[in-house]
Motif scaffolding. Structure first.
Motif, mmCIF file in Angstrom:
data_model
loop_
_atom_site.group_PDB
_atom_site.id
_atom_site.type_symbol
_atom_site.label_atom_id
_atom_site.label_comp_id
_atom_site.label_asym_id
_atom_site.label_seq_id
_atom_site.Cartn_x
_atom_site.Cartn_y
_atom_site.Cartn_z
ATOM 1 N N GLU A 118 -0.070 6.746 19.160
ATOM 2 C CA GLU A 118 0.813 6.551 20.312
ATOM 3 C C GLU A 118 2.269 6.912 19.979
ATOM 4 O OE1 GLU A 118 1.184 2.851 17.895
ATOM 5 O OE2 GLU A 118 -0.428 4.224 18.434
ATOM 6 N N LYS A 119 2.552 7.087 18.676
ATOM 7 C CA LYS A 119 3.902 7.451 18.247
ATOM 8 C C LYS A 119 3.982 8.959 17.990
ATOM 9 C CE LYS A 119 5.066 3.000 16.146
ATOM 10 N NZ LYS A 119 5.604 2.334 14.952
ATOM 11 N N TYR A 120 5.199 9.463 17.929
ATOM 12 C CA TYR A 120 5.406 10.884 17.660
ATOM 13 C C TYR A 120 4.813 11.245 16.300
ATOM 14 C CZ TYR A 120 7.640 15.416 17.127
ATOM 15 O OH TYR A 120 7.863 16.758 16.953
ATOM 16 N N GLN A 121 4.091 12.357 16.238
ATOM 17 C CA GLN A 121 3.442 12.807 15.005
ATOM 18 C C GLN A 121 4.352 13.807 14.278
ATOM 19 O OE1 GLN A 121 -0.025 11.530 14.198
ATOM 20 N NE2 GLN A 121 1.089 10.138 15.571
ATOM 21 N N TYR A 122 4.890 13.373 13.142
ATOM 22 C CA TYR A 122 5.801 14.229 12.384
ATOM 23 C C TYR A 122 5.036 15.198 11.489
ATOM 24 C CZ TYR A 122 9.525 11.208 14.066
ATOM 25 O OH TYR A 122 10.402 10.524 14.878
ATOM 26 N N ASP A 123 5.707 16.269 11.087
ATOM 27 C CA ASP A 123 5.090 17.362 10.341
ATOM 28 C C ASP A 123 5.224 17.134 8.838
ATOM 29 O OD1 ASP A 123 4.284 19.813 9.210
ATOM 30 O OD2 ASP A 123 5.100 20.966 10.877
ATOM 31 N N ASP A 124 4.102 17.175 8.139
ATOM 32 C CA ASP A 124 4.094 16.956 6.693
ATOM 33 C C ASP A 124 4.965 17.974 5.952
ATOM 34 O OD1 ASP A 124 3.145 15.613 4.308
ATOM 35 O OD2 ASP A 124 1.905 17.368 3.939
ATOM 36 N N ARG A 125 5.139 19.153 6.534
ATOM 37 C CA ARG A 125 5.943 20.186 5.883
ATOM 38 C C ARG A 125 7.414 19.804 5.808
ATOM 39 N NH1 ARG A 125 3.787 25.087 9.502
ATOM 40 N NH2 ARG A 125 4.095 23.413 11.012
ATOM 41 N N ASP A 126 7.819 18.797 6.595
ATOM 42 C CA ASP A 126 9.215 18.356 6.588
ATOM 43 C C ASP A 126 9.451 17.187 5.631
ATOM 44 O OD1 ASP A 126 9.933 20.240 8.522
ATOM 45 O OD2 ASP A 126 9.305 18.920 10.154
ATOM 46 N N SER A 156 0.838 -1.198 0.000
ATOM 47 C CA SER A 156 0.000 0.000 0.000
ATOM 48 C C SER A 156 0.873 1.249 0.000
ATOM 49 C CB SER A 156 -0.927 0.014 1.221
ATOM 50 O OG SER A 156 -1.573 1.276 1.345
ATOM 51 N N LEU A 157 0.843 1.979 -1.100
ATOM 52 C CA LEU A 157 1.564 3.252 -1.174
ATOM 53 C C LEU A 157 0.998 4.226 -0.151
ATOM 54 C CD1 LEU A 157 3.417 5.364 -2.490
ATOM 55 C CD2 LEU A 157 1.690 5.694 -4.250
ATOM 56 N N ARG A 158 -0.315 4.296 -0.066
ATOM 57 C CA ARG A 158 -0.953 5.240 0.851
ATOM 58 C C ARG A 158 -0.616 4.923 2.304
ATOM 59 N NH1 ARG A 158 -7.026 6.186 2.487
ATOM 60 N NH2 ARG A 158 -6.963 8.378 2.978
ATOM 61 N N GLY A 159 -0.596 3.619 2.630
ATOM 62 C CA GLY A 159 -0.301 3.220 3.998
ATOM 63 C C GLY A 159 1.087 3.667 4.434
ATOM 64 N N HIS A 178 3.220 8.958 10.909
ATOM 65 C CA HIS A 178 2.589 8.188 11.999
ATOM 66 C C HIS A 178 1.110 8.568 12.158
ATOM 67 C CE1 HIS A 178 6.735 7.393 14.100
ATOM 68 N NE2 HIS A 178 6.507 6.538 13.114
ATOM 69 N N LEU A 179 0.458 8.893 11.046
ATOM 70 C CA LEU A 179 -0.937 9.352 11.124
ATOM 71 C C LEU A 179 -1.873 8.311 11.722
ATOM 72 C CD1 LEU A 179 -1.307 11.216 7.695
ATOM 73 C CD2 LEU A 179 -0.979 12.202 9.970
ATOM 74 N N ASP A 180 -1.573 7.036 11.500
ATOM 75 C CA ASP A 180 -2.445 5.984 12.014
ATOM 76 C C ASP A 180 -1.885 5.342 13.288
ATOM 77 O OD1 ASP A 180 -4.320 6.185 9.803
ATOM 78 O OD2 ASP A 180 -2.715 5.329 8.582
ATOM 79 N N ASN A 181 -0.870 5.992 13.842
ATOM 80 C CA ASN A 181 -0.250 5.489 15.078
ATOM 81 C C ASN A 181 -0.175 6.609 16.103
ATOM 82 O OD1 ASN A 181 1.239 4.149 12.532
ATOM 83 N ND2 ASN A 181 1.023 2.625 14.141
#
Length: 201
Positions: A103-111, A88-91, A98-101
């Protein structure tokens, strides 16, 4: 089946900053490939609570099926890990942040770094299954909130940041406007029937 015979359009690998050559981004650009590079994952924690080594998740999106051996040559030339075939490319694209996780650190799409015309819009597009799910949710939402005007539906979704539902509602205007109009007509008919019964009583 030997890995060298495996083919796919979509592959992924991991790159560690200390192992990557200084010009690795330029070399990737020179390939002309569609590439998506995650923000630097420097806040990941392993199951024991230890910090993981900073790393990038990298997606290669080829124009046609490409062999494992061919992709491995590219990864080896840049000191990246061995490639894996993506289901899955989208996955994986969502895993970059970490959009679907939660509990994990959420990184910034701008990076995130996109190369070679990688189309983020097509990756983020909802699947037919997801669209159907949102259609059902919106129909229930209309009923539950007694919405009688299509404009009110859009306003409520917009003001509550229900963006994916808003996208589905605005791209299926005929369905939802007809449903709301039908509800309004049904309500009016029921009121008229009650009124007539009261007059006749």
């Amino acid at each position: 089946m030997s890995k060298k015979y495996i083919k796919s359009r979509i592959w992924a690998c991991v790159g560690y900053p200390e192992s990557l050559p200084g010009d690795w981004l330029d070399k990737l650009r020179d390939t002309g490939l569609q590439v998506a590079i995650s923000p630097l994952h420097d806040k990941d924690i392993d199951p024991t609570g230890e910090s993981k080594k900073p790393h990038y998740h990298i997606i290669f999106n080829y124009d046609g099926p490409t062999t494992y051996e061919h992709v491995k040559e590219l990864c080896d030339s840049l000191n990246m890990t061995i490639p894996i075939k993506l289901e899955s490319l989208r996955g994986m694209y969502r895993y970059h942040l970490h959009l679907d996780n939660p509990e994990k650190y959420q990184y910034d799409d701008r990076d995130r770094i996109l190369l070679g015309g990688f189309d983020s819009n097509s990756v983020n597009a909802l699947t037919k299954t997801e669209v159907d799910k949102y259609k059902n949710e919106i129909l229930s939402f209309i009923e539950d909130n007694d919405i009688m005007e299509y404009c009110d539906l859009l306003t409520v979704l917009l003001s509550n940041d229900m963006n994916e539902m808003l996208n589905v509602a605005s791209s299926h205007t005929l369905l939802f406007n007809t449903f709301i109009t039908s509800r309004r007509h049904k309500r009016k008919t029921e009121v008229n029937i009650i009124s007539k019964k009261e007059k006749d009583a």
